[in-house]
Design a protein around this motif. Sequence first.
Motif, PDB file in Angstrom:
ATOM      1  N   ASN A 174       0.799-148.320   6.433  1.00 38.83           N
ATOM      2  CA  ASN A 174       0.038-149.148   7.264  1.00 38.83           C
ATOM      3  C   ASN A 174       0.023-148.754   8.850  1.00 38.83           C
ATOM      4  N   ILE A 227      -4.885-148.342  19.713  1.00 35.67           N
ATOM      5  CA  ILE A 227      -4.608-148.718  18.480  1.00 35.67           C
ATOM      6  C   ILE A 227      -3.660-147.657  18.059  1.00 35.67           C
ATOM      7  N   LEU A 228      -2.566-148.363  17.424  1.00 40.35           N
ATOM      8  CA  LEU A 228      -1.092-147.533  16.771  1.00 40.35           C
ATOM      9  C   LEU A 228      -0.618-146.850  17.829  1.00 40.35           C
ATOM     10  N   SER A 229       0.563-146.664  17.644  1.00 39.38           N
ATOM     11  CA  SER A 229       1.653-146.102  18.503  1.00 39.38           C
ATOM     12  C   SER A 229       2.013-144.465  18.266  1.00 39.38           C
ATOM     13  N   VAL A 256       2.142-156.975   7.608  1.00 39.61           N
ATOM     14  CA  VAL A 256       1.065-156.045   8.014  1.00 39.61           C
ATOM     15  C   VAL A 256       0.339-156.892   9.277  1.00 39.61           C
ATOM     16  N   HIS A 257       0.903-158.036   9.437  1.00 43.18           N
ATOM     17  CA  HIS A 257       0.205-158.833  10.361  1.00 43.18           C
ATOM     18  C   HIS A 257       1.199-159.444  11.611  1.00 43.18           C
ATOM     19  N   LEU A 292      -5.168-150.036   9.937  1.00 43.89           N
ATOM     20  CA  LEU A 292      -4.875-151.540  10.276  1.00 43.89           C
ATOM     21  C   LEU A 292      -5.358-152.311   8.845  1.00 43.89           C
ATOM     22  N   CYS A 337       5.960-157.249  20.767  1.00 43.33           N
ATOM     23  CA  CYS A 337       5.666-155.831  20.675  1.00 43.33           C
ATOM     24  C   CYS A 337       5.244-155.215  19.362  1.00 43.33           C
ATOM     25  N   LEU A 338       6.052-155.574  18.395  1.00 47.87           N
ATOM     26  CA  LEU A 338       5.824-154.938  17.120  1.00 47.87           C
ATOM     27  C   LEU A 338       4.460-155.894  16.396  1.00 47.87           C
ATOM     28  N   GLN A 341       0.056-152.216  25.626  1.00 48.72           N
ATOM     29  CA  GLN A 341      -0.970-151.011  25.264  1.00 48.72           C
ATOM     30  C   GLN A 341      -2.470-151.051  25.405  1.00 48.72           C
ATOM     31  N   ASN A 375       1.382-154.200  18.034  1.00 46.51           N
ATOM     32  CA  ASN A 375       1.235-152.930  17.514  1.00 46.51           C
ATOM     33  C   ASN A 375       0.311-152.957  16.042  1.00 46.51           C
ATOM     34  N   LEU A 376       0.285-154.119  15.489  1.00 50.24           N
ATOM     35  CA  LEU A 376      -0.265-153.990  14.287  1.00 50.24           C
ATOM     36  C   LEU A 376      -2.010-154.471  14.398  1.00 50.24           C
ATOM     37  N   TYR A 377      -2.303-154.671  15.510  1.00 51.17           N
ATOM     38  CA  TYR A 377      -3.871-155.082  15.783  1.00 51.17           C
ATOM     39  C   TYR A 377      -4.768-153.986  16.648  1.00 51.17           C
TER      40      TYR A 377
END
Lengths: 357, 357
Positions: free
Chosen positions: A338, B355-357, B272-273, A356, B334-335, B45, B338-340
């Motif tokens: 994911n 989007i995403l690291s 995942v959210h 996502l 922070c985590l 971010q 990162n998921l959105y």
Amino acid sequence: MSFSNTQQEPILVLDTQRCKRNINRMAERALKAGCIFRPHFKTHQSNTIGRWFRDAGVTGITVSSVSMAKYFIEGGWNDITIAFPFFPQQLKGLKEIEKAASLRLFVNSVEDLKLLNQQLSNPFKFFIEIDPGAGRSGVSYENTELISQLIDTSLNQSKSRFHGFYIHDGRTYSARSVEQIQQKINPTIDILVELKNSFPMANISMGDTPSASTSNRLDELDEMTPGNFVFYDFMQVQIGSCSLDDVALYAVLPIAQKIPTPGRTIVHGGAVHLSKEFLQDNDQNNFGQIVHYSANNDISETDLSISAISQEHGTIRGIPDDDSYVWVCPIHSCLTANLYDQYSTKDGKSIEKRILS
Amino acid sequence: MSFSNTQQEPILVLDTQRCKRNINRMAERALKAGCIFRPHFKTHQSNTIGRWFRDAGVTGITVSSVSMAKYFIEGGWNDITIAFPFFPQQLKGLKEIEKAASLRLFVNSVEDLKLLNQQLSNPFKFFIEIDPGAGRSGVSYENTELISQLIDTSLNQSKSRFHGFYIHDGRTYSARSVEQIQQKINPTIDILVELKNSFPMANISMGDTPSASTSNRLDELDEMTPGNFVFYDFMQVQIGSCSLDDVALYAVLPIAQKIPTPGRTIVHGGAVHLSKEFLQDNDQNNFGQIVHYSANNDISETDLSISAISQEHGTIRGIPDDDSYVWVCPIHSCLTANLYDQYSTKDGKSIEKRILS
């Protein structure tokens, strides 16, 4: 296996051969058991990987949200189970997709069942999700009053068709051998079989990967919907669902710093690349198992693991042989997948996926 | 606060007023302490949020990877610290950005320092990251031999300029009061000050949000680089870095099922959210604190929390008052962020993010 010396970010490597083997093996298990295979696609979230399931004879799939259903409808799927309790905010999205796909929904209240019949235009099927005592979503298996009410209500409604009972019993994740998986899942299969005895029109369906991979009672079910098995992961190896040789997904992380004394390695790969899922071995946390991936594709376990992570850093207690990268078998591949916007193959190609959840 | 009754997915709501207040407050703390403020942008971010920092007088920023540096260069930043140990695979990416921004790198070996001098075209500054005993990345504060070697080597090289010493001491995250934060960070500040006494040309810089939010010794530092404070989160409330009234980021999760007996609520919002970060209160895991967000923007704690999560499901022990949504203060923003792929504001606008690291 070695990767380019300009790979500066963690990547997710999909072993396509092992992945297809996992798909075909599970499709065969279902076929042998006379069980309809409706795999859960939340793990891979990729229309490319979805096509490999189609090649194995799969025609119906399982997802966990309306937006995930939309993504796979765009990939050509038209028989979709949304394995998440229906809630009224989903109606707008369901109206957008009900003409494009035959839907199976999870309906756990009479009120919701009536609302769906009022609001949707097309016929739809519904499962009653059963909680076998695990304490997540669904209707308690003991609540036969509500179960009967739901089925009876549906008889008087124009759109809904009662399809059957569904259980995802996550308690198999605490098993640590095939025998323990059976001990945990057999009472749950008994519940499904008893429900079918009471409501003979019902299809009974089960979801978890440990049971789907190892149970010898799949022939008692009508459907099975595992998802994780497409990749497996180190947790599934520990549970006893598979061997390390079956794991098809690896995070390849650049080594950032080796600290000879006291013997520690820092990799570029943290919670945003692996997730914070961990296993505990002898009181030590394992956020990812370092493996050796040989030139002829053999995978073997090393004695190293990621023992601590922060957002971007992973810490290995010990020093790996390789200078540039470590291959990490993820603890929970659903959560790791994911976090990436694509899969890389070992020959350097990209495989698209939904970004996502 | 209520959201549309067609919001069928978890969203991340940014309270822009609280966020700007956090930015301005920390910029003022730095100014008062005579400390250069180079905030870490890995938490948000977002180039939009980045502009709010520019409005507060910030001209230099901190990131954790070359690709994150690229994103913020596109947003107009040209003074960037990459707060992650340099490793040779980064060279290609660094060559692409070295003309667009003045860079500060973390260099922890003489070999890497020479390589960077050979390969880069422009002058660059470097920090020696110091491990104060926390056991993550950097050079042990006791390894004065390597520290001297790095500084001496740089004197004979054409591109590198030694900038100073940097510490991110994550051990403050185990504090549970302002007093405990001080007890944990003061020996680390002592290490930085002693290093500066030994190497007077060095700038000393520190990163963690608990210290940046509460220490009364910031005037002894030359720079500070906290990141999390831009949103804060429930972990920072527990640590003592802030109050709940300072937290600027909330996951708004649809309620999927209320189970009156034994009193359990299922929300659409899982690992995942929210991420799998958790706190432990009285042996119960807390994956997200349910709050009440009033019409006039007051935030108050409820006695409910997310006590279990799977990939897409969150389980609350208890039944919230609201029928449609719960507002969740994330454990580690922070985590979660990162998921959105975007932030939503309370008036329904979107704020772009990487989007995403």
